[in-house]
Design an enzyme around this catalytic site. Structure first.
Site, PDB file in Angstrom:
ATOM      1  N   SER A  87      -9.821  -0.121   7.232  1.00 38.65           N
ATOM      2  CA  SER A  87      -9.268   0.035   5.875  1.00 38.65           C
ATOM      3  C   SER A  87      -8.634  -1.207   5.257  1.00 38.65           C
ATOM      4  O   SER A  87      -8.341  -1.219   4.070  1.00 38.65           O
ATOM      5  CB  SER A  87      -8.244   1.173   5.858  1.00 38.65           C
ATOM      6  OG  SER A  87      -8.895   2.408   5.859  1.00 38.65           O
ATOM      7  N   SER A 101      -9.705   2.104   2.975  1.00 38.18           N
ATOM      8  CA  SER A 101      -8.810   2.828   2.099  1.00 38.18           C
ATOM      9  C   SER A 101      -7.815   1.950   1.344  1.00 38.18           C
ATOM     10  O   SER A 101      -7.204   2.412   0.390  1.00 38.18           O
ATOM     11  CB  SER A 101      -8.057   3.873   2.908  1.00 38.18           C
ATOM     12  OG  SER A 101      -7.167   3.245   3.812  1.00 38.18           O
ATOM     13  N   LYS A 161       0.849  -1.197   0.000  1.00 36.30           N
ATOM     14  CA  LYS A 161       0.000   0.000   0.000  1.00 36.30           C
ATOM     15  C   LYS A 161       0.880   1.241   0.000  1.00 36.30           C
ATOM     16  O   LYS A 161       1.930   1.268   0.662  1.00 36.30           O
ATOM     17  CB  LYS A 161      -0.909  -0.023   1.236  1.00 36.30           C
ATOM     18  CG  LYS A 161      -1.958   1.090   1.262  1.00 36.30           C
ATOM     19  CD  LYS A 161      -2.892   0.902   2.451  1.00 36.30           C
ATOM     20  CE  LYS A 161      -3.901   2.037   2.590  1.00 36.30           C
ATOM     21  NZ  LYS A 161      -4.772   1.883   3.761  1.00 36.30           N
TER      22      LYS A 161
END
Lengths: 96, 481
Positions: free
Chosen positions: B173, B149, B74
């Site tokens: 997330s 997210s 990420k």
């Protein structure tokens, strides 16, 4: 709705410029969020006074007082946009 | 096109060991798949380095099961020399000068970093739509949100672009996009995985964890990234175990609680029915499952708004246009430099959250809102501890519903918070929790939430592996290709 003055106040705290076109949208959105947040005031905590800041249970973490690996000047300045090679250049902070 | 990336980690490892394939075959396949994908799951690819690394591995001994496996990271986890943006304009050219601890561990295991995945800006959002680099698409239906997210991480794993990705979870997330994309996502116990090199959002809630296609791969990845790190002073000294150790073990003595809040009318009926079916399955398997009530979980949203946004306003004060990142060209003095840089560099969702966070921590509000929230957090945590002193696990749905169309309520400032209604309480208490795919609603995946006790991730994997095996779902969004 939050007023223009209230929005200017919170934007100042967050060091953010607000464009004239944004006041209406922020006024409603910030009001919605703050109304939600108000709910925290009425939560019955049954006389509890202790707080919890973090789930971390480590106690008294101290770093050793010793010299470890250090970054080079080149590394530190690598992502700086305004530099003279030795220092980061910023606008004058102190008035004469 | 080869199909090695459709295999499990164990199967790939066998092929590497018997020299049927080389790491380079896996890396080439990953890039072929990514380059022909329309999902926008990646912000930056690491192609040159990945190919170089794969060739170098040909001369190395295979010393662990993740050797040579492609992994995506990420984009809020720093990677030395590989652009790291947090999906923000304010960091869109940021070139980190060090590796996050999880990245160091990944490199030590000779896994190959394929690229940095798309996400909501600074991990603030639940749809992927706040990314400066455009939203990620859901592989099951490109008109639907992938969740957020960790949007790109979940989408990339679901679409089989990579077998494993790292995500981060502050209020849901990892679990929420895993639920929407049909992947297995675990948020470990707070302190289990080092946060060193994670771009901070809310430091008392943030945690890095794995997103994978199946349960055992997830546990294998946690084995790599878990452990004490002196560079993160909130990192735990608790012993690391083999997280695969209970996979496949009998579940009949497990005691499981289902909070009534997690099965209330606020949750979509079909989602609840899916969870009820699992509860029936577990009862038949000999588990004890009880419905319980928890008083403080319902305060999740305001609690999160106060604590997460307060911490964020402090953490994101560092983006000032001086040390790194985007700098405005419109300034006369230092104050204007800060304000214009942040105005131009941050997106709307982030700015809104920073204003709220700064306001909450200012003057009398700190006592009125922040201190009160910390007391509620304590009560909520005590409540979880009490339940987990009687039960091994807590289950329920991960989300209130399955994925919804892109563009839904984008102007609704509260929407992204309500998406995390069921996941936030876990971050508040610092507990570990997983989202596990348990079926579909109108063709979109539905995730089940499995919450465990502190540092007992292996028990979550034990239950999840049983359910996964029993359901035997086809979780390939590409159908029978």
């Amino acid at each position: 709705m939050l007023s223009k003055e209230e929005i200017d106040h919170v934007a100042e705290l967050a060091r953010l410029h607000v464009d004239d076109s944004e006041y209406e949208l922020y006024g409603k959105q910030l009001y919605d969020i703050l109304s939600e947040i108000e709910k925290i005031e009425s939560v019955d905590v049954e006389g509890e006074t202790k707080i919890m800041i973090s789930p971390c249970t480590n106690i008294n973490e101290y770093s050793n007082d010793s010299i470890g690996p250090m970054l080079s000047k080149e590394d530190i300045l690598k992502n700086v946009k305004h530099s003279n090679g030795d220092y980061i250049v910023v606008p004058t902070v102190i008035n004469e | 096109m080869s199909k090695y990336l459709d295999l499990s980690i164990k199967e790939i490892n066998e092929l590497l060991k018997n020299k049927t394939i080389k790491p380079l075959d896996l890396v080439n396949e990953a890039f072929e798949r990514i380059e022909s994908s329309n999902l926008n799951a990646f912000i930056t690819l690491n192609k040159e380095e990945a190919l170089k690394e794969a060739k170098e591995l040909e001369n190395k001994e295979i010393d662990n099961i993740l050797f040579g496996i492609p992994v995506a990271i990420k984009d809020n986890i720093v990677t030395k020399g590989l652009r790291t943006t947090a999906a923000s304009h304010i960091l869109d050219d940021f070139d980190p000068i060090y590796d996050a601890e999880v990245v160091r561990k990944i490199k030590d295991s000779h896994m190959i970093i394929i690229g940095k995945t798309n996400m909501d800006e600074f991990a603030m959002g639940s749809t992927g739509e706040t990314s400066y680099f455009g939203n990620t698409l859901n592989p099951w239906d490109n008109t639907m949100v992938p969740g957020g997210s960790s949007s790109g991480s979940a989408a990339a794993v679901s679409a089989r672009l990579v077998p494993i990705a790292l995500g981060t979870d502050t209020g849901g997330s990892i679990r929420q996009p895993s639920s929407f994309c049909g992947t297995v996502g675990l948020k470990p116990t707070y302190g289990r995985v080092s946060r060193y090199g994670l771009i901070a959002f809310a430091s008392s809630l943030d945690q890095i964890g794995p997103i994978t296609r199946n349960v055992i791969d997830n546990a294998l990845m946690l084995n790599v990234i878990a452990g004490r790190d002196d560079k993160d002073l909130t990192s735990s000294y608790e012993d690391v175990t083999d997280y695969t150790s209970l996979i496949g073990k009998d579940i009949k003595n497990l005691k499981i609680a289902v909070p009534d809040f997690y099965m209330s009318d606020a949750i979509d009926k079909e989602v609840r029915n899916k969870v009820t079916n699992i509860i029936d399955m577990l009862k038949k398997a000999g588990c004890t499952v009880h419905s319980i009530s928890m008083k403080y979980v319902e305060n999740a949203i305001p609690l999160y708004q106060v604590i997460a946004l307060g911490e964020a306003s402090s953490n994101l004060a560092r983006y000032d246009g001086v040390k790194y990142g985007y700098v405005t060209s419109e300034y006369k003095d230092i104050e204007q430099l800060y304000k214009m840089t942040r105005y131009e560099g941050f997106g709307r969702e982030v700015k809104r959250r920073l204003m709220i966070g700064s306001y909450i921590l200012s003057g009398k509000n700190a006592d009125k809102y922040y201190r009160k929230a910390l007391i509620v957090r304590k009560k909520l945590t005590d409540e979880f501890k009490d339940v987990l002193s009687k039960y091994d696990l807590i289950i329920g749905p991960t989300n209130t519903d399955s994925a919804y169309p892109l563009g839904t309520k984008q102007d609704d400032a509260l929407k992204s918070f309500y998406d995390d209604l069921l996941t936030i309480p876990v971050n508040m208490a610092g507990l570990p929790a997983m989202s596990l795919p348990i079926g579909f609603k109108n063709g979109m995946p539905v995730g089940m939430h499995i919450i465990g006790n502190y540092f007992k991730e292996e028990v979550i994997y034990q239950l999840a592996s049983y359910i996964e095996k029993e359901l035997n779902l086809n979780l390939d969004p590409r159908g029978d290709k």
